[in-house]
Scaffold this motif. Structure first.
Motif, PDB file in Angstrom:
ATOM      1  N   ARG A   1     -45.290  51.595  29.538  1.00  0.00           N
ATOM      2  CA  ARG A   1     -44.529  52.349  28.543  1.00  0.00           C
ATOM      3  C   ARG A   1     -43.352  53.030  29.210  1.00  0.00           C
ATOM      4  O   ARG A   1     -43.387  54.213  29.511  1.00  0.00           O
ATOM      5  CB  ARG A   1     -45.426  53.379  27.865  1.00  0.00           C
ATOM      6  N   LEU A   2     -42.298  52.246  29.413  1.00  0.00           N
ATOM      7  CA  LEU A   2     -41.075  52.813  29.982  1.00  0.00           C
ATOM      8  C   LEU A   2     -40.142  53.205  28.843  1.00  0.00           C
ATOM      9  O   LEU A   2     -40.356  52.849  27.691  1.00  0.00           O
ATOM     10  CB  LEU A   2     -40.387  51.776  30.871  1.00  0.00           C
ATOM     11  N   PHE A   3     -39.085  53.950  29.179  1.00  0.00           N
ATOM     12  CA  PHE A   3     -38.052  54.258  28.190  1.00  0.00           C
ATOM     13  C   PHE A   3     -37.031  53.127  28.281  1.00  0.00           C
ATOM     14  O   PHE A   3     -36.095  53.179  29.074  1.00  0.00           O
ATOM     15  CB  PHE A   3     -37.429  55.609  28.465  1.00  0.00           C
ATOM     16  N   GLY A   4     -37.242  52.105  27.456  1.00  0.00           N
ATOM     17  CA  GLY A   4     -36.510  50.859  27.617  1.00  0.00           C
ATOM     18  C   GLY A   4     -35.003  51.005  27.542  1.00  0.00           C
ATOM     19  O   GLY A   4     -34.276  50.324  28.255  1.00  0.00           O
ATOM     20  N   ALA A   5     -34.530  51.893  26.679  1.00  0.00           N
ATOM     21  CA  ALA A   5     -33.087  51.984  26.470  1.00  0.00           C
ATOM     22  C   ALA A   5     -32.413  52.763  27.602  1.00  0.00           C
ATOM     23  O   ALA A   5     -31.192  52.790  27.686  1.00  0.00           O
ATOM     24  CB  ALA A   5     -32.791  52.649  25.134  1.00  0.00           C
ATOM     25  N   LEU A   6     -33.199  53.394  28.452  1.00  0.00           N
ATOM     26  CA  LEU A   6     -32.608  54.186  29.530  1.00  0.00           C
ATOM     27  C   LEU A   6     -32.532  53.360  30.812  1.00  0.00           C
ATOM     28  O   LEU A   6     -33.250  52.374  30.979  1.00  0.00           O
ATOM     29  CB  LEU A   6     -33.452  55.436  29.796  1.00  0.00           C
ATOM     30  N   SER A   7     -31.674  53.819  31.721  1.00  0.00           N
ATOM     31  CA  SER A   7     -31.561  53.119  32.993  1.00  0.00           C
ATOM     32  C   SER A   7     -32.782  53.428  33.855  1.00  0.00           C
ATOM     33  O   SER A   7     -33.544  54.356  33.571  1.00  0.00           O
ATOM     34  CB  SER A   7     -30.290  53.550  33.713  1.00  0.00           C
TER      35      SER A   7
ATOM     36  N   LEU B   1     -32.803  54.702  36.769  1.00  0.00           N
ATOM     37  CA  LEU B   1     -32.642  56.041  37.342  1.00  0.00           C
ATOM     38  C   LEU B   1     -33.021  57.110  36.311  1.00  0.00           C
ATOM     39  O   LEU B   1     -33.739  58.060  36.622  1.00  0.00           O
ATOM     40  CB  LEU B   1     -31.200  56.237  37.804  1.00  0.00           C
ATOM     41  N   ASP B   2     -32.538  56.930  35.073  1.00  0.00           N
ATOM     42  CA  ASP B   2     -32.823  57.937  34.045  1.00  0.00           C
ATOM     43  C   ASP B   2     -34.310  58.025  33.738  1.00  0.00           C
ATOM     44  O   ASP B   2     -34.824  59.101  33.419  1.00  0.00           O
ATOM     45  CB  ASP B   2     -32.042  57.620  32.765  1.00  0.00           C
TER      46      ASP B   2
ATOM     47  N   VAL C   1     -36.262  61.532  33.850  1.00  0.00           N
ATOM     48  CA  VAL C   1     -37.109  62.108  32.801  1.00  0.00           C
ATOM     49  C   VAL C   1     -38.413  62.591  33.409  1.00  0.00           C
ATOM     50  O   VAL C   1     -38.931  63.641  33.040  1.00  0.00           O
ATOM     51  CB  VAL C   1     -37.361  61.088  31.672  1.00  0.00           C
ATOM     52  N   GLY C   2     -38.935  61.846  34.391  1.00  0.00           N
ATOM     53  CA  GLY C   2     -40.144  62.294  35.063  1.00  0.00           C
ATOM     54  C   GLY C   2     -39.963  63.650  35.723  1.00  0.00           C
ATOM     55  O   GLY C   2     -40.903  64.432  35.835  1.00  0.00           O
TER      56      GLY C   2
ATOM     57  N   ALA D   1     -30.850  48.549  33.159  1.00  0.00           N
ATOM     58  CA  ALA D   1     -31.728  48.985  32.076  1.00  0.00           C
ATOM     59  C   ALA D   1     -33.169  48.704  32.481  1.00  0.00           C
ATOM     60  O   ALA D   1     -33.456  47.679  33.097  1.00  0.00           O
ATOM     61  CB  ALA D   1     -31.388  48.237  30.795  1.00  0.00           C
TER      62      ALA D   1
ATOM     63  N   ARG E   1     -41.906  57.062  38.014  1.00  0.00           N
ATOM     64  CA  ARG E   1     -41.702  58.095  36.995  1.00  0.00           C
ATOM     65  C   ARG E   1     -42.875  59.076  37.013  1.00  0.00           C
ATOM     66  O   ARG E   1     -42.676  60.292  36.904  1.00  0.00           O
ATOM     67  CB  ARG E   1     -41.573  57.455  35.609  1.00  0.00           C
TER      68      ARG E   1
ATOM     69  N   ARG F   1     -31.624  63.765  28.131  1.00  0.00           N
ATOM     70  CA  ARG F   1     -32.510  62.699  28.601  1.00  0.00           C
ATOM     71  C   ARG F   1     -33.881  62.804  27.937  1.00  0.00           C
ATOM     72  O   ARG F   1     -34.484  61.802  27.558  1.00  0.00           O
ATOM     73  CB  ARG F   1     -32.675  62.776  30.117  1.00  0.00           C
TER      74      ARG F   1
ATOM     75  N   ALA G   1     -37.601  56.928  22.660  1.00  0.00           N
ATOM     76  CA  ALA G   1     -38.128  55.669  23.186  1.00  0.00           C
ATOM     77  C   ALA G   1     -39.641  55.619  23.085  1.00  0.00           C
ATOM     78  O   ALA G   1     -40.206  54.588  22.714  1.00  0.00           O
ATOM     79  CB  ALA G   1     -37.696  55.487  24.635  1.00  0.00           C
ATOM     80  N   ASP G   2     -40.331  56.712  23.395  1.00  0.00           N
ATOM     81  CA  ASP G   2     -41.787  56.680  23.428  1.00  0.00           C
ATOM     82  C   ASP G   2     -42.316  58.106  23.533  1.00  0.00           C
ATOM     83  O   ASP G   2     -42.274  58.713  24.594  1.00  0.00           O
ATOM     84  CB  ASP G   2     -42.251  55.846  24.640  1.00  0.00           C
TER      85      ASP G   2
ATOM     86  N   SER H   1     -45.354  58.601  26.212  1.00  0.00           N
ATOM     87  CA  SER H   1     -45.064  58.685  27.643  1.00  0.00           C
ATOM     88  C   SER H   1     -44.045  59.794  27.913  1.00  0.00           C
ATOM     89  O   SER H   1     -43.969  60.279  29.044  1.00  0.00           O
ATOM     90  CB  SER H   1     -44.623  57.341  28.211  1.00  0.00           C
TER      91      SER H   1
ATOM     92  N   SER I   1     -44.805  62.601  30.685  1.00  0.00           N
ATOM     93  CA  SER I   1     -43.804  62.807  31.729  1.00  0.00           C
ATOM     94  C   SER I   1     -43.406  64.274  31.810  1.00  0.00           C
ATOM     95  O   SER I   1     -42.469  64.621  32.524  1.00  0.00           O
ATOM     96  CB  SER I   1     -42.563  61.964  31.462  1.00  0.00           C
TER      97      SER I   1
ATOM     98  N   ILE J   1     -42.606  66.366  29.081  1.00  0.00           N
ATOM     99  CA  ILE J   1     -41.678  66.878  28.072  1.00  0.00           C
ATOM    100  C   ILE J   1     -42.457  67.596  26.982  1.00  0.00           C
ATOM    101  O   ILE J   1     -43.375  67.025  26.383  1.00  0.00           O
ATOM    102  CB  ILE J   1     -40.833  65.728  27.489  1.00  0.00           C
TER     103      ILE J   1
ATOM    104  N   ARG K   1     -24.364  52.806  22.349  1.00  0.00           N
ATOM    105  CA  ARG K   1     -24.453  53.524  23.594  1.00  0.00           C
ATOM    106  C   ARG K   1     -24.769  52.541  24.710  1.00  0.00           C
ATOM    107  O   ARG K   1     -25.655  51.698  24.581  1.00  0.00           O
ATOM    108  CB  ARG K   1     -25.591  54.529  23.483  1.00  0.00           C
TER     109      ARG K   1
ATOM    110  N   VAL L   1     -26.217  51.619  28.432  1.00  0.00           N
ATOM    111  CA  VAL L   1     -27.338  52.162  29.195  1.00  0.00           C
ATOM    112  C   VAL L   1     -26.834  53.078  30.309  1.00  0.00           C
ATOM    113  O   VAL L   1     -27.292  54.192  30.478  1.00  0.00           O
ATOM    114  CB  VAL L   1     -28.187  51.021  29.785  1.00  0.00           C
ATOM    115  N   THR L   2     -25.870  52.605  31.050  1.00  0.00           N
ATOM    116  CA  THR L   2     -25.323  53.467  32.100  1.00  0.00           C
ATOM    117  C   THR L   2     -23.821  53.299  32.114  1.00  0.00           C
ATOM    118  O   THR L   2     -23.304  52.245  31.780  1.00  0.00           O
ATOM    119  CB  THR L   2     -25.839  53.073  33.489  1.00  0.00           C
TER     120      THR L   2
END
Lengths: 303, 398, 385
Positions: A133-139, A141-142, A146-147, A193, A209, C233, C240-241, C244, C248, C250, C363, C365-366
């Motif tokens: 379960r990653l944050f798919g839309a984020l890079s 690094l991002d 978030v971690g 990504a 993460r 972020r 996104a989820d 998780s 993490s 949050i 948007r 991604v980077t």
């Protein structure tokens, strides 16, 4: 590290979770020791992931306690006073809820809530998921940034004003995230990504993460699932390094070669109950375990 | 408390409730299968009402118009599914929801451009009148009077007159279907006035009476009534009885289809798990299309029945409020649960009428707040019991 | 194969490169037009109309940026952004109408108060809905907005009811006040602004235009910074989820509350400026379709993207206004009915969702790819290996 071995970092007692009439976990007792790698094994549906969800606060236990011996010892299963929740109850009851403050039982019922998963993470427990379960839309690094969320403090006002604290924290976050990526060998992929990574890399990113939250205890849910032998070996080395860096590991895994090789301590579940507990050698020869896995099982022969 | 007001409001509440229930069923069926709030559903109801009144105005018998509206709206529902929702089956859940808003916008404004922005009345259903002379004097000269009125009508009705017949002392005048109600009445009134004016030059005491006898009249007559003294009375009109019968019959038919037929079983299977249903050889897209067809046909029926009930106010914006209320009804009953939607529809009807007639009065606020109560109820249900009144307690996934 | 799916595949075949090129080619002149709208050498009527349309786009874009926080960043579909625009608009104008509010700069005070008041309602609406996701959240926002509208329509003593709130002073810019002439938004051509130091300003209200443009730029700047912060972020992570995101570290409730407050604030300020533009506030403007237009703009532009929110608004609102014009083609005069613009919005929503669900200006991604410096890695606790 040797001095901390054999002190438990998390001890679960009488942990029970029922969904309707079905009990997924029943009267579970086990502990994971500091600096060790503990494995939770058992057939499908044995309640392993449920146990993880209970420890990380995603599920509310029906009964039992989960003592986490971090900075101080806390029972993760207990309800604690939650000011935000209390304020909302008070507002929703047009202020009448304030009266409940005077009655201990009412206060417990109305204003106490179980800790949310983020609080448990902040105590020092991190996890990965069975289906990544990653944050798919984020890079990449991002995802790691978030971690690190819970370890910084700056809020929206800091961000908009670019306060000193914000700038310092952002510098620390980027640098630390890069180090965590380094640790799992993904630094060169930082700006891609997360969804563009290969399967094994996504697993490692998820671990990075989780590590970024600064855990003392890391929960890995089937980390080797779907990996080829080379990837599995890499993963084993990574887990060894995580342990060497002072993080206790609790993992669920079906790959017995992997489990037997890496674990210091194994807990076997079946139908929500613990059927065996001990070192790999002890568990391997346990007749209960052999029965749970296929009667006379492959493990039995592999001894 | 005024008993007659209460009884009449109760009848009103259950009629509205039945109509909301018919719409709500469509929401809940679609939601049950593809987890989509079909925002365009209210617009299908509006299209149903429009198609119904336009067909009736063209001379199609009421039942035929109802059936055609159901059929056309079923087709429309399927077309919307294929064009707007099917390509997004695997998209994030917000995508089809936004598309649904787009479809709703499109349909509303399409209807406005096509049929105009002004609200329309419900056309007269088979309007007919019995014209008879009153008093001995008039009776004596009846022939002359009735011929006068007949000639007058023939010359001025521009083909809207369907049938004129002498029945003894009376004149039976039937207008064409779909002639708008006020129109036929004023036509008849003018003809009568002219005929009388001709006679009165010599005989000032002559009078003519016109009695309504058509289907429209019959539907507006009480099937049952009690007089409670004074001008207070409880009336149950035939058209209300008709609406109840149609609504209940359709609900029962739907229950039978969903519970008994092969297609109904396939629908329930898809609602539980589309992937497994597909593996079992069910053509999921076909079942979804069938769901849209059934839901849309019921919404179209609700539209025609509402138009009949209110008799006016059929405009391109009529779908918005009942659409939202029906959705609330579906949530109230437990979304995905067909019986729940039926129950929720009735409860919503009762809440709306009660808020209008009583609650706003007790609270001392304007009765325009009636809709706020329905929305408030919706929010409360979602917050407190999102599974609704009849919804299964959602089992947490292990 | 479904024809719509086929057409979508064809459309996306080039990976969206065409759109990027078209976007860049259009971007520069569009920015110039918006920046210089009051000063362009056009005939007076056309110039005023251009400025008016551009101003409207600017104000809707502020609201769209607000909506983007909850719907684009946090991923919760909000169908009731109009409630906050209306709260901001009514609060600001009702306050501005008070005699004790007539002092230089009071406009900024009422805008701030309007935004904050909207923000309070954003939090009040948000608090009970923290657990809700997806459709249920959308429906609660919608129902809340309808209740707000019913309240505004019925409490005429405060809000002017169905007729709207009117006759409040026109924006008091730099301490000036309007004398003479009729103020109808940006189109005011008669009368003049009188300033305390005795100077008079004749002509249009370009000050108001640039004030609004300034607010838009401010909003863009704030969003830019938020997007690139810890909070931003976290919002993306929640979208996104949620699960998780929680594990993490949050805190969902407070991060969502932040989003609700920020979103409502910008919607409120945008709504208030919209009210000052036309010198009237009415539920005829602030109705459900207002939310839909803003949402439509955001979806078209690309949810979660600043450029998407602003660009989408300029396309949707700008084209929508264009449709109000009479179009002369040869001898034929084409005039689209005012409400029928929504037909176009509806078709646009469906087409964009089916063919390009991520929007025209999604948007990325980077954006930056600079080498990573690890000198400040104080949060790294795994030893140096």
């Amino acid at each position: 590290m040797t001095d901390t071995v054999s002190t438990p970092i998390v001890s679960v007692e009488g942990l029970t979770k029922r969904f309707g009439g079905v009990s997924a976990v029943e009267e579970l007792d086990f502990s994971a020791h500091r600096g060790e790698i503990t494995s939770l094994i058992g057939p499908n549906g044995a309640g392993k992931t449920t146990a993880f969800n209970l420890i990380t606060g995603l599920y509310e236990p029906t009964a039992g306690s989960i003592r986490f011996h971090g900075e101080r010892t806390v029972d993760l299963a207990e309800a604690v006073f939650d000011p935000l929740h209390a304020a909302m109850v008070s507002v929703a009851s047009v202020g009448l809820g304030v009266l409940a403050l005077a009655i201990p039982a009412a206060r417990q019922a109305l204003y106490h809530k179980r800790r949310t998963p983020d609080t448990i993470t902040s105590f020092g427990i991190a996890r990965t998921f069975q289906n990544i379960r990653l944050f798919g839309a984020l890079s990449v690094l991002d995802n790691v940034k978030v971690g690190l969320h819970g370890r910084a403090r700056s809020g929206p006002v800091d961000a908009v004003a670019r306060s000193k604290r914000h700038r310092r924290e952002e510098r620390e976050i980027v640098s630390s995230a890069a180090k965590y990526l380094d640790f799992v060998g993904l630094r060169s992929r930082a700006y891609e990504a997360a969804t563009d990574l290969a399967y094994g890399e996504q697993r490692r990113l998820e671990i990075a993460r989780a590590l970024a939250t600064g855990p003392q205890l890391l929960l890995l849910d089937e980390p080797a699932a779907g990996m080829n032998p080379t990837e599995t070996n890499d993963l084993m080395r990574l887990i060894e390094r995580i342990r060497a860096a002072g993080v206790t590991v609790l993992l669920i895994e079906h790959d017995m070669r992997f489990v037997m090789e890496i674990s210091d301590h194994i807990v076997v579940l079946d139908h929500g109950r613990k059927i065996a507990d001990g070192t790999p050698a002890q568990v391997r020869t346990n007749p209960e375990v052999i029965r749970a896995y296929l009667g006379t099982s492959a493990e039995g022969e592999a001894v | 408390m005024d008993v007659s007001l209460f009884a009449n409001q109760t009848i009103n509440a259950f009629t509205l409730g039945g109509i909301y229930a018919l719409i709500a069923v469509g929401y809940t069926m679609v939601y049950g299968i593809i987890k989509l709030i079909n925002f365009a559903h209210g617009e299908i109801y509006m299209m149903g009402a429009f198609i119904g009144i336009l067909l009736i105005a063209r001379g199609v018998p009421f039942v035929g118009a109802l059936a055609l509206a159901m059929l056309l709206c079923a087709g429309l529902g399927v077309a919307i599914d294929v064009i707007a929702y099917r390509p997004l089956r695997n998209a994030p859940r917000l995508a089809p929801l936004i598309t649904a808003i787009g479809v709703s916008l499109f349909l509303q404004n399409f209807v406005m451009l096509l049929w105009g922005a002004s609200e329309r009345p419900f056309p007269d259903l088979r309007p007919a009148f019995l014209v008879r002379p009153i008093g001995a004097e008039a009776l004596a000269r009846g022939d002359e009077l009735l011929s006068g009125i007949e000639g007058r009508l023939q010359s001025s009705a521009f083909g809207r007159l369907k049938h004129v017949e002498r029945r003894g002392d009376e004149l039976y005048v039937a207008f064409r279907l779909g002639t708008e109600s006020n129109d036929t009445r004023s036509l008849l009134r003018d003809a009568r006035r002219d005929a009388l004016a001709q006679m009165r030059a010599t005989e000032p005491t002559i009078n003519l009476d016109a009695e309504e006898v058509g289907l429209e009249h019959w539907l507006n007559r009480p099937a049952w009534s009690i007089h409670l003294g004074g001008d207070r009375a409880v009336e149950l009109k035939w058209k209300v009885v008709f609406i109840w019968i149609v609504a209940i019959a359709l609900m029962l038919a739907l229950e039978a289809v969903v519970q008994q037929t092969k297609m109904g079983k396939a629908m329930r299977a898809c609602a539980l798990d589309k992937a497994t249903a597909a593996l079992m050889g069910i053509d999921v897209n076909k079942i979804i299309a069938a769901t849209f067809a059934i839901g849309s046909a019921l919404a179209a029926t609700a539209g025609v029945l509402f138009a009949l009930y209110r008799g006016s106010g059929i405009g391109y914006r009529m779908g918005f409020q009942p659409g939202v209320f029906a959705f609330s009804a579906a949530v109230l009953g437990g979304i995905g649960n067909i019986r729940g939607a039926m129950l929720g529809g009735v409860v919503l009807g009762v809440v709306q009428v009660a808020a209008n007639a009583y609650i706003t009065g007790w609270l001392g606020v304007s009765s325009n707040y009636e809709f706020a109560f329905a929305f408030g109820l919706l929010i409360l249900v979602i917050l407190i019991r999102p599974t609704g009144l009849l919804g299964r307690a959602s089992a947490e996934r292990a | 194969m479904n024809p719509a799916s086929w057409a979508r595949d064809q459309w996306n075949a080039d990976g969206g490169a065409l759109w990027r090129r078209v976007g860049i080619v259009c971007l520069v002149p569009a920015c110039l037009v918006v920046a210089l709208a009051p000063a362009l050498p056009l005939p007076p009527a056309e110039g005023a109309r251009l400025m008016d349309v551009s101003l409207l786009c600017i104000l809707y874009a502020i609201v769209a940026l607000g909506l983007n926080v909850v719907t684009g960043y946090t991923g919760l579909l909000d169908l009731g952004i109009v409630a906050f625009a209306a709260v901001g608009a009514y609060t600001a104008t009702i306050l501005y109408d008070r005699p004790w509010m007539q002092f230089p700069g009071s406009l900024f005070v009422v805008l701030l108060v309007g935004g904050l008041h909207a923000s309070v309602w954003g939090v009040l609406r948000g608090a009970p809905t923290l657990r809700l996701i997806g459709d249920y959240y959308a429906i609660v926002t919608f129902a809340f907005a309808e209740i707000a509208r019913i309240f505004i329509r019925n409490e005429a003593w405060l809000t002017g009811g169905g007729n709207g709130y009117k006759n409040f002073p026109v924006p008091n810019l730099l301490g000036g006040h309007l004398e003479g002439g009729e103020y109808t938004g940006i189109l005011k051509t008669s009368g003049y602004w009188s300033y305390p130091n005795g100077t008079l300003w004749h002509g249009g209200t370009w000050q108001f235009y640039y004030l609004c443009l300034g607010f838009l730029l401010l909003a863009v700047g704030v969003m830019w910074r938020l997007e690139r912060s810890r909070v931003g972020r976290a919002w993306f992570a929640i979208k996104a989820d949620e699960t998780s995101a929680m594990t993490s570290g949050i805190h969902l409730s407070s991060l969502k509350m932040h989003a609700f407050a920020v979103s409502a604030f910008f919607a409120g300020v945008g709504g208030a400026l919209l009210a000052f533009r036309t010198s009237t506030v009415s539920t005829n403007v602030f109705d459900f379709w207002f939310s839909v237009v803003v949402l439509c703009a955001l979806v078209l532009g690309g949810m979660g993207s600043i450029g998407g929110a602003v660009g989408g608004t300029f396309i949707v609102v700008g084209l929508g206004e264009l449709l109000r014009e009479e179009i002369h083609m040869g001898g034929i005069v084409l005039k689209v009915d005012d409400r029928a613009r929504f037909l176009f919005f509806g078709v646009l929503l469906v087409i964009v969702m089916v063919f390009k669900p991520q929007g025209l200006f999604p948007r990325r991604v980077t954006t930056k790819r600079e080498p990573l410096d690890t000198t400040d890695a104080t949060l790294f606790q795994l030893g140096d290996d």
